[in-house]
Design an enzyme around this catalytic site. Structure first.
Site, PDB file in Angstrom:
ATOM      1  N   ASN A   7     -67.687  -7.829 -15.277  1.00  0.00           N
ATOM      2  CA  ASN A   7     -66.446  -7.795 -16.047  1.00  0.00           C
ATOM      3  C   ASN A   7     -66.106  -6.330 -16.339  1.00  0.00           C
ATOM      4  OD1 ASN A   7     -64.418  -7.954 -17.919  1.00  0.00           O
ATOM      5  ND2 ASN A   7     -65.492  -9.338 -19.310  1.00  0.00           N
ATOM      6  N   ARG A  91     -64.512 -10.952 -13.161  1.00  0.00           N
ATOM      7  CA  ARG A  91     -63.495 -11.462 -14.085  1.00  0.00           C
ATOM      8  C   ARG A  91     -62.230 -10.617 -13.941  1.00  0.00           C
ATOM      9  NH1 ARG A  91     -62.319 -10.125 -20.190  1.00  0.00           N
ATOM     10  NH2 ARG A  91     -60.702 -11.678 -20.497  1.00  0.00           N
ATOM     11  N   HIS A 180     -57.245 -16.199 -21.315  1.00  0.00           N
ATOM     12  CA  HIS A 180     -58.470 -16.907 -21.726  1.00  0.00           C
ATOM     13  C   HIS A 180     -58.655 -18.201 -20.928  1.00  0.00           C
ATOM     14  CE1 HIS A 180     -57.576 -15.038 -25.916  1.00  0.00           C
ATOM     15  NE2 HIS A 180     -58.492 -14.279 -25.322  1.00  0.00           N
ATOM     16  N   ARG A 241     -53.159  -7.772 -33.042  1.00  0.00           N
ATOM     17  CA  ARG A 241     -51.907  -8.069 -32.312  1.00  0.00           C
ATOM     18  C   ARG A 241     -50.990  -8.919 -33.183  1.00  0.00           C
ATOM     19  NH1 ARG A 241     -54.841 -10.193 -26.894  1.00  0.00           N
ATOM     20  NH2 ARG A 241     -56.682  -8.969 -27.366  1.00  0.00           N
ATOM     21  N   GLU A 387     -67.755 -17.958 -20.802  1.00  0.00           N
ATOM     22  CA  GLU A 387     -66.901 -17.532 -19.689  1.00  0.00           C
ATOM     23  C   GLU A 387     -67.737 -17.009 -18.515  1.00  0.00           C
ATOM     24  OE1 GLU A 387     -64.842 -15.453 -22.878  1.00  0.00           O
ATOM     25  OE2 GLU A 387     -63.019 -15.626 -21.689  1.00  0.00           O
TER      26      GLU A 387
END
Ligand code: AMP
Length: 399
Positions: A7, A91, A180, A241, A387
């Protein structure tokens, strides 16, 4: 067979090596602050002590070299030959509308990925550098790209389109993509196992609540809507965010403040200085917010309430479009660990058949579990996301 999951972030590389016969993670680690004078390297092998080091790592190529050297280390490594690695899974945050499922890396695929640089300029060039570095260090070993956006590609057009002039969709590919996806995919599969029914017979709402958060509506195994959009900025209130805001605010800020004329400064404001951090003035970290709420801080309380309220609104909306829900899943850092967030989100949702058992909700555990009350029509679950394992599985499937 062994699968290596990589990743690559803009200044970091995370990795995990899986023995796929038992789906067991046997080695993992991360390198952060790549390109800065002092990078930070942490790695671990199963049943061994964690190692940490501050070193110099110039770029992603050097980082991948380090990872492979570490895995091959004669004394403490987890492989003796690179060919023990059957596949490498990468990823990839954004696949644009080019990639709707995981793919084997070819020259053509690399070219298509390069065309996606502009859509996620912080992430995709780093992913690309990682792919090239892996090819150099592990020649002949297949690489597979697993996209955060892929699981959401089943959304109908009326859910993924923005009501802008159509040419922006045609020319600039501006549409909702969702993120996601690997996590929503993983937890939906686990939820089906927990509910003892095939996924294609279930309607689920999955809430991935971490630093970045997204809620997804899954109808019979297929995503029909998700809260994040063209970028991971849209949707619920997050750590730093802003989530959904009136887009006219952007034009207002651009006109009023000269410093926001530069896109990157405005992007920083919306992505890094807003959300829990912007409202509370304390932190984007939920633990710090909950502590401040306990100490009577009113702005922390407001931030907490805004976040849980925004999640509740999505759950209500998705309940409506799914026309009924079998399971609601909480996952990721906040979803898995924060009982107050789950309690606040699920409060007063009994009209939808969502009722949690307060005692079960407050118990700490790393295990997947039900937290719904006996009488709750909708089963409420906590499912730790994985993940990395999902990427390893996908890579094994595709190669
Ligand atoms: P993630 O992005 O999935 O790593 O999640 C990070 C978020 O999870 C941060 O806001 C953390 O404060 C939050 N988090 C992690 N552990 C806990 C906890 N025990 N209670 C509340 N929030 C937590």
């Amino acid at each position: 067979m062994k699968a290596l999951v990589v990743n690559c972030g803009s200044s970091s590389v995370k990795y995990a090596l899986f023995e796929m016969d038992e789906e067991q993670k046997i080695a993992w680690g991360l390198i952060e602050r790549i390109g800065l004078p002092e990078a930070y390297y942490k790695r671990q092998i199963i049943n061994a002590e964690e190692k940490k080091e501050v070193i110099k790592v110039k770029n992603h190529t050097e980082a991948i070299e380090l990872v492979i050297e570490e895995l091959l280390d004669r004394k403490a490594g987890s492989i003796t030959d690179i060919n023990e690695i059957a596949v490498v899974g990468h990823r990839i945050v954004h696949g644009g509308d080019k990639f709707s499922k995981s793919v084997l890396v070819t020259e053509e695929v690399k070219k298509d990925l390069k065309n996606c640089f502009s859509i996620a300029p912080l992430h995709t060039p780093a992913h690309y550098a990682g792919i090239v570095a892996v090819e150099k260090m592990l020649p002949g070993i297949p690489s597979v790209l697993v996209f955060d956006t892929a699981f959401h590609q089943t959304m109908p057009d009326y859910a993924y389109m923005y009501a802008l002039p159509y040419e922006f969709y045609e020319k600039d590919h501006i549409r909702r993509y969702g993120f996601h996806g690997t996590s929503h995919n993983y937890v939906s599969q686990r939820a089906a196992k927990m509910l003892g029914k095939p996924l294609n017979k279930l309607n689920l709402i999955t809430a991935h609540l971490g630093n970045g958060s997204s809620i997804t509506a899954i109808e019979k195994g297929r995503v029909v809507d998700t809260s994040m959009g063209f970028t991971p900025l849209q949707g619920v209130v997050m750590g730093t965010r802003c989530g959904d805001i009136d887009s006219a605010i952007i034009a207002y800020l651009l006109d009023k403040y000269s410093q926001y004329k530069k896109g990157s400064v405005l992007n920083d404001l919306l992505n890094k200085k807003s959300g829990l951090a912007g409202i509370s003035g304390i932190s984007g970290d939920m633990r710090a917010i909950i502590q401040a709420v306990g100490e009577g801080n009113k702005r922390a309380e407001l931030a907490f309430n805004m976040l849980t309220y925004s999640i509740k609104k999505y759950i209500g909306a998705y309940y409506g479009i799914l026309n009924g829900v079998d399971g609601l899943v909480f996952t990721a850092g906040i979803g898995e660990n924060s009982a107050p967030v789950r309690e606040s989100v699920c409060k007063n949702l009994s009209v939808l058949g969502i009722e949690i058992d307060i005692k079960k909700n407050s118990e700490c555990s790393d295990e997947e579990r039900f937290i719904s009350a006996k009488k709750s029509k909708v089963k409420v679950m906590i499912i730790p996301t994985n993940e990395e394992l999902m990427i390893a599985r996908e890579s094994k499937r595709v190669c």
